[in-house]
Design a protein around this motif. Sequence first.
Motif, PDB file in Angstrom:
ATOM      1  N   GLU A  58       0.829  -1.203   0.000  1.00  0.00           N
ATOM      2  CA  GLU A  58       0.000   0.000   0.000  1.00  0.00           C
ATOM      3  C   GLU A  58       0.864   1.254   0.000  1.00  0.00           C
ATOM      4  N   MET A  59       1.882   1.284   0.865  1.00  0.00           N
ATOM      5  CA  MET A  59       2.731   2.469   0.967  1.00  0.00           C
ATOM      6  C   MET A  59       3.601   2.654  -0.278  1.00  0.00           C
ATOM      7  N   ALA A  60       4.033   1.567  -0.889  1.00  0.00           N
ATOM      8  CA  ALA A  60       4.820   1.669  -2.119  1.00  0.00           C
ATOM      9  C   ALA A  60       3.989   2.324  -3.215  1.00  0.00           C
ATOM     10  N   GLY A  61       2.725   1.933  -3.327  1.00  0.00           N
ATOM     11  CA  GLY A  61       1.848   2.526  -4.336  1.00  0.00           C
ATOM     12  C   GLY A  61       1.546   3.979  -4.068  1.00  0.00           C
ATOM     13  N   ARG A  62       1.391   4.334  -2.804  1.00  0.00           N
ATOM     14  CA  ARG A  62       1.031   5.703  -2.436  1.00  0.00           C
ATOM     15  C   ARG A  62       2.238   6.640  -2.421  1.00  0.00           C
ATOM     16  N   LEU A  63       3.358   6.182  -1.882  1.00  0.00           N
ATOM     17  CA  LEU A  63       4.524   7.058  -1.698  1.00  0.00           C
ATOM     18  C   LEU A  63       5.512   7.032  -2.858  1.00  0.00           C
ATOM     19  N   ARG A  64       5.489   5.954  -3.644  1.00  0.00           N
ATOM     20  CA  ARG A  64       6.431   5.795  -4.765  1.00  0.00           C
ATOM     21  C   ARG A  64       7.878   6.049  -4.327  1.00  0.00           C
ATOM     22  N   PRO A  65       8.383   5.237  -3.371  1.00  0.00           N
ATOM     23  CA  PRO A  65       9.753   5.434  -2.902  1.00  0.00           C
ATOM     24  C   PRO A  65      10.769   5.110  -3.983  1.00  0.00           C
ATOM     25  N   ARG A  66      11.958   5.582  -3.824  1.00  0.00           N
ATOM     26  CA  ARG A  66      13.045   5.295  -4.759  1.00  0.00           C
ATOM     27  C   ARG A  66      13.578   3.881  -4.529  1.00  0.00           C
ATOM     28  N   PRO A  95       9.975   0.709  -7.966  1.00  0.00           N
ATOM     29  CA  PRO A  95      11.175   1.096  -7.216  1.00  0.00           C
ATOM     30  C   PRO A  95      12.149  -0.071  -7.120  1.00  0.00           C
ATOM     31  N   ALA A  96      13.419   0.234  -6.952  1.00  0.00           N
ATOM     32  CA  ALA A  96      14.406  -0.813  -6.689  1.00  0.00           C
ATOM     33  C   ALA A  96      14.047  -1.453  -5.355  1.00  0.00           C
ATOM     34  N   MET A  97      14.192  -2.770  -5.282  1.00  0.00           N
ATOM     35  CA  MET A  97      13.881  -3.483  -4.047  1.00  0.00           C
ATOM     36  C   MET A  97      15.096  -4.305  -3.629  1.00  0.00           C
ATOM     37  N   VAL A  98      15.402  -4.250  -2.331  1.00  0.00           N
ATOM     38  CA  VAL A  98      16.507  -5.002  -1.747  1.00  0.00           C
ATOM     39  C   VAL A  98      15.930  -5.886  -0.647  1.00  0.00           C
ATOM     40  N   ALA A  99      16.193  -7.185  -0.739  1.00  0.00           N
ATOM     41  CA  ALA A  99      15.728  -8.125   0.281  1.00  0.00           C
ATOM     42  C   ALA A  99      16.642  -8.040   1.495  1.00  0.00           C
ATOM     43  N   VAL A 100      16.026  -8.154   2.658  1.00  0.00           N
ATOM     44  CA  VAL A 100      16.756  -8.160   3.926  1.00  0.00           C
ATOM     45  C   VAL A 100      16.360  -9.446   4.637  1.00  0.00           C
ATOM     46  N   ILE A 125      22.873  -6.608   9.672  1.00  0.00           N
ATOM     47  CA  ILE A 125      23.369  -5.698   8.637  1.00  0.00           C
ATOM     48  C   ILE A 125      24.370  -4.725   9.233  1.00  0.00           C
ATOM     49  N   LEU A 126      25.511  -4.618   8.573  1.00  0.00           N
ATOM     50  CA  LEU A 126      26.528  -3.649   8.974  1.00  0.00           C
ATOM     51  C   LEU A 126      26.255  -2.331   8.263  1.00  0.00           C
ATOM     52  N   LEU A 127      26.523  -1.226   8.953  1.00  0.00           N
ATOM     53  CA  LEU A 127      26.274   0.103   8.395  1.00  0.00           C
ATOM     54  C   LEU A 127      26.954   0.276   7.038  1.00  0.00           C
ATOM     55  N   GLU A 128      28.193  -0.137   6.922  1.00  0.00           N
ATOM     56  CA  GLU A 128      28.927   0.043   5.675  1.00  0.00           C
ATOM     57  C   GLU A 128      28.273  -0.712   4.521  1.00  0.00           C
ATOM     58  N   ALA A 129      27.837  -1.933   4.776  1.00  0.00           N
ATOM     59  CA  ALA A 129      27.179  -2.729   3.731  1.00  0.00           C
ATOM     60  C   ALA A 129      25.842  -2.115   3.348  1.00  0.00           C
ATOM     61  N   LEU A 130      25.092  -1.653   4.339  1.00  0.00           N
ATOM     62  CA  LEU A 130      23.798  -1.033   4.072  1.00  0.00           C
ATOM     63  C   LEU A 130      23.968   0.220   3.213  1.00  0.00           C
ATOM     64  N   VAL A 131      24.843   1.110   3.627  1.00  0.00           N
ATOM     65  CA  VAL A 131      25.026   2.369   2.902  1.00  0.00           C
ATOM     66  C   VAL A 131      25.568   2.103   1.498  1.00  0.00           C
ATOM     67  N   ALA A 132      26.498   1.174   1.350  1.00  0.00           N
ATOM     68  CA  ALA A 132      27.035   0.857   0.019  1.00  0.00           C
ATOM     69  C   ALA A 132      25.935   0.333  -0.900  1.00  0.00           C
ATOM     70  N   THR A 133      25.057  -0.514  -0.370  1.00  0.00           N
ATOM     71  CA  THR A 133      23.962  -1.055  -1.179  1.00  0.00           C
ATOM     72  C   THR A 133      22.966   0.041  -1.527  1.00  0.00           C
ATOM     73  N   PHE A 137      21.412   2.591  -5.526  1.00  0.00           N
ATOM     74  CA  PHE A 137      20.082   2.895  -6.042  1.00  0.00           C
ATOM     75  C   PHE A 137      19.595   4.305  -5.728  1.00  0.00           C
ATOM     76  N   VAL A 138      20.126   4.900  -4.664  1.00  0.00           N
ATOM     77  CA  VAL A 138      19.703   6.236  -4.233  1.00  0.00           C
ATOM     78  C   VAL A 138      20.959   7.060  -3.985  1.00  0.00           C
ATOM     79  N   PRO A 139      21.132   8.152  -4.729  1.00  0.00           N
ATOM     80  CA  PRO A 139      22.311   8.982  -4.497  1.00  0.00           C
ATOM     81  C   PRO A 139      22.348   9.499  -3.067  1.00  0.00           C
ATOM     82  N   LEU A 140      23.543   9.697  -2.566  1.00  0.00           N
ATOM     83  CA  LEU A 140      23.697  10.269  -1.236  1.00  0.00           C
ATOM     84  C   LEU A 140      23.071  11.647  -1.225  1.00  0.00           C
ATOM     85  N   PRO A 141      22.247  11.938  -0.215  1.00  0.00           N
ATOM     86  CA  PRO A 141      21.596  13.263  -0.165  1.00  0.00           C
ATOM     87  C   PRO A 141      22.629  14.385  -0.158  1.00  0.00           C
TER      88      PRO A 141
END
Length: 149
Positions: A58-66, A95-100, A125-133, A137-141
């Motif tokens: 529902e939220m993916a359809g409404r918010l259209r996340p990256r 949107p790109a989807m990453v399984a956790v 999940i390690l912070l470095e792996a999460l941010v690298a992944t 798909f999403v540029p650093l703000p």
Amino acid sequence: MPPETLADPDCPAMSGGPPSGLILIVEDNDTNALILRAMLRKAGYATELAADGVQGVEMAGRLRPRLILMDLHMPRLDGLEAAAAIERLCAPRTPAMVAVTANANPEVHAACMAAGFRAVLAKPILLEALVATVRRFVPLPDASAPRGA
């Protein structure tokens, strides 16, 4: 977790729409969801949380996340089924989807790729792996942009 506790106060989802780099976290474990959110916010990303696969669709359809970070084992609708529903709902701009998942064996990895996931992150999940992944798909703000802009 009730929906009103899930919204990120720095991301006004419906007033003017979500930021282009919005990340939707679909995770039924409150602790895991809040840890992922904290890690992503530390890196400067805007997030929203969905408590299960049904709410995630529902939220993916409404918010259209990256990007969507999705747990695989959830009540009501598991991550593989939710990914298929999001593919149908959001096509052609899915949107790109990453399984956790805590179970990232080769069979699970193959099932995730077949379901439309673009990557798999193994728990814990390690912070470095999460941010690298996420950066794939999403540029650093932009650090110079004001928060919430």
